[in-house]
Design a protein around this motif. Structure first.
Motif, PDB file in Angstrom:
ATOM      1  N   PHE A  75      31.676  34.339  38.487  1.00 52.67           N
ATOM      2  CA  PHE A  75      30.220  34.324  38.402  1.00 52.67           C
ATOM      3  C   PHE A  75      29.580  35.040  39.594  1.00 52.67           C
ATOM      4  N   CYS A  76      30.104  34.803  40.776  1.00 50.69           N
ATOM      5  CA  CYS A  76      29.497  35.346  41.989  1.00 50.69           C
ATOM      6  C   CYS A  76      29.914  36.788  42.277  1.00 50.69           C
ATOM      7  N   PHE A  77      31.183  37.108  42.062  1.00 56.02           N
ATOM      8  CA  PHE A  77      31.693  38.393  42.545  1.00 56.02           C
ATOM      9  C   PHE A  77      31.835  39.484  41.490  1.00 56.02           C
ATOM     10  N   LEU A  78      32.001  39.145  40.217  1.00 56.97           N
ATOM     11  CA  LEU A  78      32.203  40.208  39.234  1.00 56.97           C
ATOM     12  C   LEU A  78      31.022  41.170  39.100  1.00 56.97           C
ATOM     13  N   PRO A  79      29.768  40.718  39.189  1.00 58.82           N
ATOM     14  CA  PRO A  79      28.684  41.716  39.151  1.00 58.82           C
ATOM     15  C   PRO A  79      28.788  42.741  40.288  1.00 58.82           C
ATOM     16  N   VAL A  80      29.181  42.291  41.455  1.00 56.74           N
ATOM     17  CA  VAL A  80      29.318  43.183  42.615  1.00 56.74           C
ATOM     18  C   VAL A  80      30.514  44.117  42.423  1.00 56.74           C
ATOM     19  N   ILE A  81      31.622  43.560  41.955  1.00 57.46           N
ATOM     20  CA  ILE A  81      32.819  44.375  41.738  1.00 57.46           C
ATOM     21  C   ILE A  81      32.562  45.440  40.683  1.00 57.46           C
ATOM     22  N   ARG A  82      31.923  45.071  39.577  1.00 60.47           N
ATOM     23  CA  ARG A  82      31.607  46.052  38.521  1.00 60.47           C
ATOM     24  C   ARG A  82      30.705  47.162  39.061  1.00 60.47           C
ATOM     25  N   HIS A  83      29.711  46.786  39.847  1.00 60.43           N
ATOM     26  CA  HIS A  83      28.806  47.785  40.425  1.00 60.43           C
ATOM     27  C   HIS A  83      29.580  48.743  41.334  1.00 60.43           C
ATOM     28  N   ARG A 117      31.681  51.171  39.322  1.00 63.04           N
ATOM     29  CA  ARG A 117      30.852  52.254  38.754  1.00 63.04           C
ATOM     30  C   ARG A 117      30.543  53.319  39.806  1.00 63.04           C
ATOM     31  N   LEU A 118      30.245  52.886  41.033  1.00 66.77           N
ATOM     32  CA  LEU A 118      29.970  53.845  42.110  1.00 66.77           C
ATOM     33  C   LEU A 118      31.199  54.681  42.437  1.00 66.77           C
ATOM     34  N   VAL A 119      32.367  54.065  42.465  1.00 67.46           N
ATOM     35  CA  VAL A 119      33.599  54.795  42.743  1.00 67.46           C
ATOM     36  C   VAL A 119      33.868  55.815  41.638  1.00 67.46           C
ATOM     37  N   ALA A 120      33.701  55.406  40.383  1.00 67.83           N
ATOM     38  CA  ALA A 120      33.926  56.329  39.265  1.00 67.83           C
ATOM     39  C   ALA A 120      32.955  57.501  39.327  1.00 67.83           C
ATOM     40  N   GLU A 121      31.693  57.212  39.633  1.00 68.11           N
ATOM     41  CA  GLU A 121      30.693  58.281  39.739  1.00 68.11           C
ATOM     42  C   GLU A 121      31.038  59.243  40.876  1.00 68.11           C
ATOM     43  N   LEU A 122      31.418  58.688  42.012  1.00 70.51           N
ATOM     44  CA  LEU A 122      31.792  59.521  43.149  1.00 70.51           C
ATOM     45  C   LEU A 122      33.015  60.373  42.809  1.00 70.51           C
ATOM     46  N   TRP A 123      34.006  59.764  42.186  1.00 72.48           N
ATOM     47  CA  TRP A 123      35.218  60.499  41.825  1.00 72.48           C
ATOM     48  C   TRP A 123      34.899  61.636  40.855  1.00 72.48           C
ATOM     49  N   ASN A 124      34.100  61.344  39.857  1.00 73.76           N
ATOM     50  CA  ASN A 124      33.819  62.351  38.827  1.00 73.76           C
ATOM     51  C   ASN A 124      32.940  63.494  39.328  1.00 73.76           C
ATOM     52  N   THR A 125      32.257  63.304  40.434  1.00 76.86           N
ATOM     53  CA  THR A 125      31.354  64.350  40.926  1.00 76.86           C
ATOM     54  C   THR A 125      31.824  64.994  42.227  1.00 76.86           C
ATOM     55  N   ASN A 144      28.530  40.511  23.270  1.00 80.46           N
ATOM     56  CA  ASN A 144      28.184  39.401  24.154  1.00 80.46           C
ATOM     57  C   ASN A 144      29.359  38.953  25.022  1.00 80.46           C
ATOM     58  N   CYS A 145      30.234  39.863  25.324  1.00 75.69           N
ATOM     59  CA  CYS A 145      31.365  39.543  26.201  1.00 75.69           C
ATOM     60  C   CYS A 145      30.842  39.422  27.625  1.00 75.69           C
ATOM     61  N   VAL A 146      31.034  38.269  28.200  1.00 71.89           N
ATOM     62  CA  VAL A 146      30.559  38.049  29.562  1.00 71.89           C
ATOM     63  C   VAL A 146      31.747  37.804  30.479  1.00 71.89           C
ATOM     64  N   ASP A 147      31.517  37.960  31.749  1.00 72.64           N
ATOM     65  CA  ASP A 147      32.580  37.825  32.740  1.00 72.64           C
ATOM     66  C   ASP A 147      32.869  36.374  33.113  1.00 72.64           C
ATOM     67  N   PRO A 169      21.627  37.755  39.946  1.00 65.69           N
ATOM     68  CA  PRO A 169      23.002  38.196  40.230  1.00 65.69           C
ATOM     69  C   PRO A 169      23.062  38.898  41.585  1.00 65.69           C
ATOM     70  N   PRO A 170      24.076  38.603  42.375  1.00 64.62           N
ATOM     71  CA  PRO A 170      24.188  39.229  43.693  1.00 64.62           C
ATOM     72  C   PRO A 170      24.384  40.739  43.565  1.00 64.62           C
ATOM     73  N   SER A 171      23.827  41.477  44.522  1.00 66.04           N
ATOM     74  CA  SER A 171      23.935  42.940  44.472  1.00 66.04           C
ATOM     75  C   SER A 171      24.895  43.484  45.512  1.00 66.04           C
ATOM     76  N   ASN A 172      25.406  42.607  46.376  1.00 66.03           N
ATOM     77  CA  ASN A 172      26.366  43.068  47.377  1.00 66.03           C
ATOM     78  C   ASN A 172      27.279  41.905  47.769  1.00 66.03           C
ATOM     79  N   GLU A 173      28.307  42.227  48.532  1.00 61.38           N
ATOM     80  CA  GLU A 173      29.316  41.228  48.898  1.00 61.38           C
ATOM     81  C   GLU A 173      28.735  40.062  49.705  1.00 61.38           C
ATOM     82  N   PRO A 174      27.903  40.309  50.733  1.00 61.17           N
ATOM     83  CA  PRO A 174      27.350  39.161  51.479  1.00 61.17           C
ATOM     84  C   PRO A 174      26.531  38.212  50.604  1.00 61.17           C
ATOM     85  N   GLU A 175      25.747  38.749  49.666  1.00 61.48           N
ATOM     86  CA  GLU A 175      24.969  37.884  48.767  1.00 61.48           C
ATOM     87  C   GLU A 175      25.898  37.074  47.878  1.00 61.48           C
TER      88      GLU A 175
END
Length: 137
Positions: free
Chosen positions: A25-33, A36-44, A95-98, A116-122
C-alpha cells in the motif's frame, strides 16, 4: 533495497499478511513511478555506436520504431485492436490493484487525508505511522 532490510532489522517488518499489505500500500505507488521514470530515461537516452561491433547508435525508442533509419528491417506486424484489448484483459485484469482494496478503509482512520505517497520518505513515514498504530491494536 536496503530500506526494506533496514525496516526488518529495526523491527518494523514481520512476515505477516497485514504488514505485507501495508508495504504494498505504501511503497508500490512510489516504485511504479520510479520504474516509469527509468523506462522513460532508458528509451530516450543516446546509445553510442560501436564501429568495431557494427552497433548503431541512437535513442532506443526511435531505433525500435524506425529501424529503417539505421538500415535494419522492421519486424512490426499490424494487429487488430480488438485482439490487443482481449490480450490486455487476459494479462491485466480490470481493476487490478496492488493491494487489498479493503486496506485503504483500514488506513482512513489512521490517516484521514490519505494521498498516495509520491516519494520514498513519504511512503516510509506513512508505513511507520500505520505499523505503529497496528502494533497498538
Amino acid at each position: 533495497m536496503s530500506l526494506f532490510k533496514d525496516l526488518r532489522d529495526a523491527g518494523f517488518y514481520k512476515d505477516y499478511c497485514l504488514v505485507k499489505e501495508c508495504l504494498r500500500f505504501c511503497f508500490l505507488p512510489v516504485i511504479r513511478h520510479e520504474l516509469r521514470l527509468v523506462a522513460e530515461l532508458w528509451n530516450t537516452h543516446n546509445n553510442q555506436g560501436k564501429t568495431r561491433c557494427e552497433v548503431e547508435g541512437g535513442k532506443p525508442y526511435v531505433m525500435f520504431l524506425t529501424p529503417e533509419i539505421h538500415g535494419k528491417e522492421n519486424y512490426l506486424v499490424n494487429v487488430d485492436i480488438q485482439d490487443v484489448e482481449a490480450a490486455c484483459k487476459e494479462i491485466y485484469p480490470e481493476n487490478c490493484v496492488d493491494y487489498n482494496e479493503n486496506f485503504e478503509e483500514l488506513v482512513r482512520p489512521i490517516e484521514p487525508d490519505y494521498e498516495p505517497p509520491s516519494n520514498e520518505p513519504e511512503a516510509l513515514k506513512l508505513y511507520i505511522k500505520i505499523i505503529d498504530c497496528l502494533k497498538n491494536v
